[in-house]
Write a protein that holds these residues in place. Structure first.
Motif, PDB file in Angstrom:
ATOM      1  N   HIS A 139     -98.369   5.331 -33.061  1.00  0.00           N
ATOM      2  CA  HIS A 139     -97.719   4.465 -32.067  1.00  0.00           C
ATOM      3  C   HIS A 139     -98.756   3.824 -31.147  1.00  0.00           C
ATOM      4  O   HIS A 139     -98.392   3.139 -30.192  1.00  0.00           O
ATOM      5  N   GLY A 140    -100.027   4.100 -31.384  1.00  0.00           N
ATOM      6  CA  GLY A 140    -101.079   3.547 -30.531  1.00  0.00           C
ATOM      7  C   GLY A 140    -101.449   2.130 -30.950  1.00  0.00           C
ATOM      8  O   GLY A 140    -100.888   1.565 -31.899  1.00  0.00           O
ATOM      9  N   ALA A 141    -102.424   1.575 -30.238  1.00  0.00           N
ATOM     10  CA  ALA A 141    -102.834   0.186 -30.486  1.00  0.00           C
ATOM     11  C   ALA A 141    -104.037   0.111 -31.420  1.00  0.00           C
ATOM     12  O   ALA A 141    -104.381  -0.976 -31.906  1.00  0.00           O
ATOM     13  N   GLU A 142    -104.694   1.258 -31.671  1.00  0.00           N
ATOM     14  CA  GLU A 142    -105.922   1.272 -32.480  1.00  0.00           C
ATOM     15  C   GLU A 142    -105.686   2.043 -33.779  1.00  0.00           C
ATOM     16  O   GLU A 142    -104.897   2.993 -33.795  1.00  0.00           O
ATOM     17  N   PRO A 143    -106.417   1.681 -34.850  1.00  0.00           N
ATOM     18  CA  PRO A 143    -106.383   2.534 -36.056  1.00  0.00           C
ATOM     19  C   PRO A 143    -106.854   3.940 -35.686  1.00  0.00           C
ATOM     20  O   PRO A 143    -107.751   4.085 -34.850  1.00  0.00           O
ATOM     21  N   PHE A 144    -106.237   4.960 -36.288  1.00  0.00           N
ATOM     22  CA  PHE A 144    -106.595   6.343 -35.967  1.00  0.00           C
ATOM     23  C   PHE A 144    -107.184   7.001 -37.211  1.00  0.00           C
ATOM     24  O   PHE A 144    -106.515   7.130 -38.239  1.00  0.00           O
ATOM     25  N   ALA A 145    -108.450   7.385 -37.091  1.00  0.00           N
ATOM     26  CA  ALA A 145    -109.159   7.973 -38.232  1.00  0.00           C
ATOM     27  C   ALA A 145    -109.023   9.491 -38.197  1.00  0.00           C
ATOM     28  O   ALA A 145    -109.356  10.136 -37.198  1.00  0.00           O
ATOM     29  N   ILE A 146    -108.543  10.051 -39.293  1.00  0.00           N
ATOM     30  CA  ILE A 146    -108.436  11.505 -39.454  1.00  0.00           C
ATOM     31  C   ILE A 146    -109.499  11.929 -40.449  1.00  0.00           C
ATOM     32  O   ILE A 146    -109.609  11.335 -41.530  1.00  0.00           O
ATOM     33  N   VAL A 198    -102.618  23.109 -37.790  1.00  0.00           N
ATOM     34  CA  VAL A 198    -102.790  22.908 -39.225  1.00  0.00           C
ATOM     35  C   VAL A 198    -103.753  21.746 -39.447  1.00  0.00           C
ATOM     36  O   VAL A 198    -103.729  20.753 -38.704  1.00  0.00           O
ATOM     37  N   LEU A 199    -104.600  21.898 -40.461  1.00  0.00           N
ATOM     38  CA  LEU A 199    -105.701  20.964 -40.668  1.00  0.00           C
ATOM     39  C   LEU A 199    -105.399  19.972 -41.780  1.00  0.00           C
ATOM     40  O   LEU A 199    -104.763  20.330 -42.782  1.00  0.00           O
ATOM     41  N   ALA A 200    -105.905  18.770 -41.600  1.00  0.00           N
ATOM     42  CA  ALA A 200    -105.824  17.767 -42.660  1.00  0.00           C
ATOM     43  C   ALA A 200    -106.763  18.166 -43.789  1.00  0.00           C
ATOM     44  O   ALA A 200    -107.880  18.632 -43.552  1.00  0.00           O
ATOM     45  N   ALA A 201    -106.310  17.952 -45.030  1.00  0.00           N
ATOM     46  CA  ALA A 201    -107.159  18.236 -46.192  1.00  0.00           C
ATOM     47  C   ALA A 201    -107.645  16.936 -46.828  1.00  0.00           C
ATOM     48  O   ALA A 201    -108.071  16.928 -47.985  1.00  0.00           O
ATOM     49  N   GLU A 202    -107.559  15.850 -46.073  1.00  0.00           N
ATOM     50  CA  GLU A 202    -108.021  14.557 -46.591  1.00  0.00           C
ATOM     51  C   GLU A 202    -108.537  13.715 -45.430  1.00  0.00           C
ATOM     52  O   GLU A 202    -108.185  13.947 -44.275  1.00  0.00           O
ATOM     53  N   ASP A 203    -109.362  12.743 -45.774  1.00  0.00           N
ATOM     54  CA  ASP A 203    -109.777  11.710 -44.822  1.00  0.00           C
ATOM     55  C   ASP A 203    -108.788  10.557 -44.954  1.00  0.00           C
ATOM     56  O   ASP A 203    -108.529  10.091 -46.072  1.00  0.00           O
ATOM     57  N   VAL A 204    -108.269  10.095 -43.829  1.00  0.00           N
ATOM     58  CA  VAL A 204    -107.342   8.959 -43.895  1.00  0.00           C
ATOM     59  C   VAL A 204    -107.334   8.254 -42.542  1.00  0.00           C
ATOM     60  O   VAL A 204    -107.508   8.888 -41.504  1.00  0.00           O
TER      61      VAL A 204
END
Ligand SMILES: O=c1ccn([C@H]2C[C@H](O)[C@@H](COP(=O)(O)OP(=O)(O)OP(=O)(O)O)O2)c(=O)[nH]1
Ligand SMILES: [Mg+2]
Length: 153
Positions: A101-108, A33-39
């Motif tokens: 739960h990671g150490a870096e920001p995660f861009a979607i 399933v795909l994200a419908a937003e940038d976050v």
């Protein structure tokens, strides 16, 4: 051939132009399933990611929202309520709750495949209250009562 069940699906305006959730391979259990937003999800943060999809799951079924193992292994991104439960009578937008739960920001980015949806049959229970339960070998033992780690030899 795998059984197929038709599920009515309605696109909300923000999913316009995005592919519908789909099975990546013939034998896949889940539809990505795909994200419908940038976050961007900061380390330790959670977000309910919009999918832009609403549906009417047939009675007797649910949809489970499960994490993708690649995101979990590589980035520590998972679904904190896994498996998320989409009820057959829910008509709002399906959202994918993700936690970093990671150490870096995660861009979607809009269009990224963020989770997978598994259609599953549901059996509802009817309580039958009794005064006594039957006896078993296990009895009230649980939570490690049968032993923990494999014994060293
Ligand atoms: O990952 C999820 C989980 C739930 N839902 C939607 C569909 C589901 O049918 C509804 C309620 O979910 P749940 O029963 O898990 O949440 P709750 O906290 O018990 O809320 P409610 O009181 O609305 O049932 O929220 C999602 O969109 N994504
Ligand atoms: Mg609920």
């Amino acid at each position: 051939m795998t059984d197929m069940v038709s599920v009515k699906l309605k696109r909300l305006p923000h999913s316009e132009g995005l592919p519908l959730p789909a099975y990546a391979t013939q034998g896949a259990a889940g539809m990505d399933v795909l994200a419908a937003e940038d976050v961007t999800i900061d380390p330790g943060a959670r977000h309910a990611v919009a999918t832009g999809l609403a549906m009417a799951i047939p009675a007797g079924y649910e949809i489970q929202v499960r994490p993708r193992s690649g995101l979990a292994l590589k980035h520590g991104i998972t679904v904190p309520n896994t498996p998320g439960t989409i009820d057959s009578d829910y008509r709002g937008e399906l959202k994918v709750i993700l936690i970093n739960h990671g150490a870096e920001p995660f861009a979607i980015a809009r269009g990224d495949r963020v989770a997978q949806l598994v259609l599953a049959p549901v059996t509802q229970a009817r309580w039958c209250e009794v005064d006594e339960l039957d006896e078993t070998d296990r009895g009230a033992g649980g939570f490690g009562s049968t032993g923990g780690h494999a014994a060293l030899v």
